[in-house]
Design a protein around this motif. Structure first.
Motif, PDB file in Angstrom:
ATOM      1  N   ASP A  24       0.785  -1.251   0.000  1.00 36.97           N
ATOM      2  CA  ASP A  24       0.000   0.000   0.000  1.00 36.97           C
ATOM      3  C   ASP A  24       0.812   1.295   0.000  1.00 36.97           C
ATOM      4  O   ASP A  24       0.426   2.267   0.681  1.00 36.97           O
ATOM      5  CB  ASP A  24      -0.976   0.008   1.197  1.00 36.97           C
ATOM      6  CG  ASP A  24      -1.966  -1.144   1.160  1.00 36.97           C
ATOM      7  OD1 ASP A  24      -1.941  -1.924   0.192  1.00 36.97           O
ATOM      8  OD2 ASP A  24      -2.769  -1.268   2.105  1.00 36.97           O
ATOM      9  N   GLU A  72      -4.559  -0.731  -1.417  1.00 37.20           N
ATOM     10  CA  GLU A  72      -5.885  -0.890  -0.815  1.00 37.20           C
ATOM     11  C   GLU A  72      -6.836  -0.058  -1.650  1.00 37.20           C
ATOM     12  O   GLU A  72      -6.715   1.174  -1.710  1.00 37.20           O
ATOM     13  CB  GLU A  72      -5.885  -0.421   0.655  1.00 37.20           C
ATOM     14  CG  GLU A  72      -7.230  -0.672   1.343  1.00 37.20           C
ATOM     15  CD  GLU A  72      -7.219  -0.327   2.836  1.00 37.20           C
ATOM     16  OE1 GLU A  72      -6.130  -0.155   3.415  1.00 37.20           O
ATOM     17  OE2 GLU A  72      -8.324  -0.234   3.407  1.00 37.20           O
ATOM     18  N   LYS A 132      -7.665  -5.136   4.647  1.00 33.53           N
ATOM     19  CA  LYS A 132      -6.363  -4.772   5.209  1.00 33.53           C
ATOM     20  C   LYS A 132      -5.334  -5.846   4.863  1.00 33.53           C
ATOM     21  O   LYS A 132      -4.195  -5.544   4.549  1.00 33.53           O
ATOM     22  CB  LYS A 132      -6.467  -4.594   6.738  1.00 33.53           C
ATOM     23  CG  LYS A 132      -7.521  -3.575   7.181  1.00 33.53           C
ATOM     24  CD  LYS A 132      -7.285  -2.217   6.558  1.00 33.53           C
ATOM     25  CE  LYS A 132      -8.323  -1.204   7.037  1.00 33.53           C
ATOM     26  NZ  LYS A 132      -8.350  -0.003   6.171  1.00 33.53           N
ATOM     27  N   VAL A 157       3.143   0.295   4.246  1.00 32.71           N
ATOM     28  CA  VAL A 157       2.376   0.983   5.293  1.00 32.71           C
ATOM     29  C   VAL A 157       0.973   0.398   5.395  1.00 32.71           C
ATOM     30  O   VAL A 157       0.457  -0.158   4.442  1.00 32.71           O
ATOM     31  CB  VAL A 157       2.293   2.491   4.971  1.00 32.71           C
ATOM     32  CG1 VAL A 157       3.684   3.102   4.973  1.00 32.71           C
ATOM     33  CG2 VAL A 157       1.590   2.792   3.636  1.00 32.71           C
ATOM     34  N   THR A 158       0.349   0.621   6.556  1.00 33.68           N
ATOM     35  CA  THR A 158       0.991   1.030   7.784  1.00 33.68           C
ATOM     36  C   THR A 158       1.392  -0.228   8.553  1.00 33.68           C
ATOM     37  O   THR A 158       0.748  -1.269   8.436  1.00 33.68           O
ATOM     38  CB  THR A 158       0.063   1.891   8.686  1.00 33.68           C
ATOM     39  OG1 THR A 158      -1.104   1.126   9.031  1.00 33.68           O
ATOM     40  CG2 THR A 158      -0.376   3.154   7.963  1.00 33.68           C
ATOM     41  N   CYS A 162      -2.183  -2.706   7.678  1.00 36.97           N
ATOM     42  CA  CYS A 162      -2.162  -3.613   6.515  1.00 36.97           C
ATOM     43  C   CYS A 162      -0.914  -4.492   6.461  1.00 36.97           C
ATOM     44  O   CYS A 162      -0.979  -5.629   5.985  1.00 36.97           O
ATOM     45  CB  CYS A 162      -2.330  -2.811   5.237  1.00 36.97           C
ATOM     46  SG  CYS A 162      -4.002  -2.141   5.104  1.00 36.97           S
TER      47      CYS A 162
END
Ligand code: C5J
Length: 220
Positions: A24, A72, A132, A157-158, A162
């Motif tokens: 992500d 995401e 996630k 991240v984060t 995720c």
């Protein structure tokens, strides 16, 4: 077997059978005006790891190892977004609303792009995930199985959302997982530190952690 110096102990992997999963690193989380900042977070710590993630990517590219990027993102009609997820946060803007970088967390919108420095190169895989965890409702598991990959390095991240969720999903599926300590970040420094500690506690109950330079040197 090649070995990477890591915590809680060395991480070994079959030569040529190690993949990098970058979670992500999209504008929605890293740039002002995206989902992360709409939720009230300071995005600067996340932007600061971009050069480190790039070093890790370049190390895997030089070693000719598989690379998977995730984003995401939801379908424009939000059919893959549970109403509970959309309602969460009660901010001014939510998932699917129009923000400065297009509709928030929607696949195909400018905010959903990977940050330009970390764009996928031809031959690299990009997985768009509605959850996630990157295994939930995606083809990631199948893709790794068909390539015979059982060892994964994680970045992105984060850390506690995720990245950790995906590492736990992978761990339960039998993958050996190593997190690049300085190529992951959180909006909450304490959460990052605690997540790294949780991963490697109890003899590596979720996996291993190591600095990016150590990983890249071992790949050479
Ligand atoms: C969040 C993520 N934090 N990529 N997503 O909503 O960690």
């Amino acid at each position: 077997m090649p070995v990477i110096a890591a915590q809680p102990y060395e991480f070994d992997y079959p030569a040529g059978k190690l993949a990098l999963v970058v979670i992500d690193m999209q504008r929605d989380f890293v740039e002002e005006g995206g989902f992360g900042s709409v939720l009230g977070n300071d995005v600067r710590p996340l932007a600061a790891i971009v050069p480190t993630v790039r070093r890790l990517l370049d190390g895997f590219r030089a070693a000719g190892l598989p690379i998977i990027h995730t984003r995401e993102g939801h379908r424009p009609d939000l059919a893959d977004c549970p109403p509970a997820k959309r309602a969460r946060g009660r901010g001014k803007l939510g998932i699917g609303d129009s923000g400065p970088m297009g509709r928030i967390l929607i696949d195909g919108e400018p905010g959903n792009d990977l940050v330009p420095e970390l764009a996928a190169l031809p031959g690299e895989t990009v997985i768009v995930k509605p959850g996630k965890g990157a295994f939930y409702a995606t083809r990631l598991g199948h893709l790794l199985e068909t390539q015979g990959i059982g060892h994964l390095v994680f970045a992105g991240v984060t850390t506690e959302v995720c990245v950790q969720t995906t590492m736990r999903e992978a761990n339960d599926r039998g993958y050996e997982c190593l997190l690049a300590e300085d190529a992951t970040e959180s909006y909450f420094p304490d959460f990052k530190a605690t997540t790294l500690a949780m991963i490697r506690a109890q003899g590596g109950i979720v996996g291993w952690t190591a600095p990016t330079d150590t990983i890249v040197k071992a790949l050479r």
